[in-house]
Design a protein around this motif. Structure first.
Motif, PDB file in Angstrom:
ATOM      1  N   HIS A   1      69.809  56.841  -0.507  1.00 38.89           N
ATOM      2  CA  HIS A   1      69.112  55.588  -0.791  1.00 38.89           C
ATOM      3  C   HIS A   1      70.093  54.482  -1.178  1.00 38.89           C
ATOM      4  N   LEU A   2      71.078  54.832  -1.987  1.00 42.59           N
ATOM      5  CA  LEU A   2      72.069  53.838  -2.392  1.00 42.59           C
ATOM      6  C   LEU A   2      72.877  53.353  -1.188  1.00 42.59           C
ATOM      7  N   LEU A   3      73.188  54.245  -0.262  1.00 40.40           N
ATOM      8  CA  LEU A   3      73.905  53.860   0.944  1.00 40.40           C
ATOM      9  C   LEU A   3      73.070  52.908   1.798  1.00 40.40           C
ATOM     10  N   ILE A   4      71.782  53.195   1.914  1.00 43.82           N
ATOM     11  CA  ILE A   4      70.889  52.324   2.682  1.00 43.82           C
ATOM     12  C   ILE A   4      70.813  50.933   2.039  1.00 43.82           C
TER      13      ILE A   4
ATOM     14  N   ASP B   1      64.355  60.398  -7.956  1.00 42.63           N
ATOM     15  CA  ASP B   1      64.551  60.522  -6.517  1.00 42.63           C
ATOM     16  C   ASP B   1      64.923  59.201  -5.855  1.00 42.63           C
ATOM     17  N   LEU B   2      64.710  58.088  -6.536  1.00 42.60           N
ATOM     18  CA  LEU B   2      65.027  56.786  -5.956  1.00 42.60           C
ATOM     19  C   LEU B   2      66.525  56.528  -5.878  1.00 42.60           C
TER      20      LEU B   2
ATOM     21  N   ALA C   1      72.308  45.215   2.081  1.00 35.43           N
ATOM     22  CA  ALA C   1      72.930  44.086   1.385  1.00 35.43           C
ATOM     23  C   ALA C   1      74.044  43.468   2.228  1.00 35.43           C
ATOM     24  N   ILE C   2      74.852  44.306   2.868  1.00 35.68           N
ATOM     25  CA  ILE C   2      75.931  43.793   3.712  1.00 35.68           C
ATOM     26  C   ILE C   2      75.361  43.029   4.899  1.00 35.68           C
ATOM     27  N   VAL C   3      74.289  43.555   5.489  1.00 28.66           N
ATOM     28  CA  VAL C   3      73.688  42.879   6.636  1.00 28.66           C
ATOM     29  C   VAL C   3      73.067  41.547   6.216  1.00 28.66           C
ATOM     30  N   LEU C   4      72.366  41.535   5.085  1.00 30.83           N
ATOM     31  CA  LEU C   4      71.696  40.311   4.650  1.00 30.83           C
ATOM     32  C   LEU C   4      72.667  39.233   4.185  1.00 30.83           C
TER      33      LEU C   4
END
Length: 82
Positions: free
Chosen positions: A10-13, A4-5, A18-21
């Motif tokens: 979840h991958l989109l989040i 479920d992970l 990652a893009i924001v950081l």
């Protein structure tokens, strides 16, 4: 549970975080460096496996082990040392 992970949501989040950081400009460089690191790790691991000749036996914690059981013997030896 672990299955479920890795849902698309979840991958989109994770991608958005990652893009924001890191910022969109640094992501390709970061991915490239990660790829290089993985290739180096793979090459070093292969070199360690190839280092011991096939006919030679290796000892771990006083026991003779063959190449296939080396990782298991290493884990057992470190567990016994604790």
């Amino acid at each position: 549970m672990i299955r479920d992970l890795f849902t698309p949501t979840h991958l989109l989040i994770v991608a958005v975080v990652a893009i924001v950081l890191f910022g969109a400009k640094r992501l390709p460089d970061t991915a490239r460096q990660l790829g290089k690191s993985m290739r180096i790790l793979k090459a070093e691991t292969k070199a360690l496996k190839d280092e011991t000749p096939a006919g030679e036996q290796r000892t771990v914690a006083g026991e003779v082990v063959d190449g296939a059981n080396t990782a298991t013997a290493d884990r057992q030896a470190s567990a016994q040392a604790r």
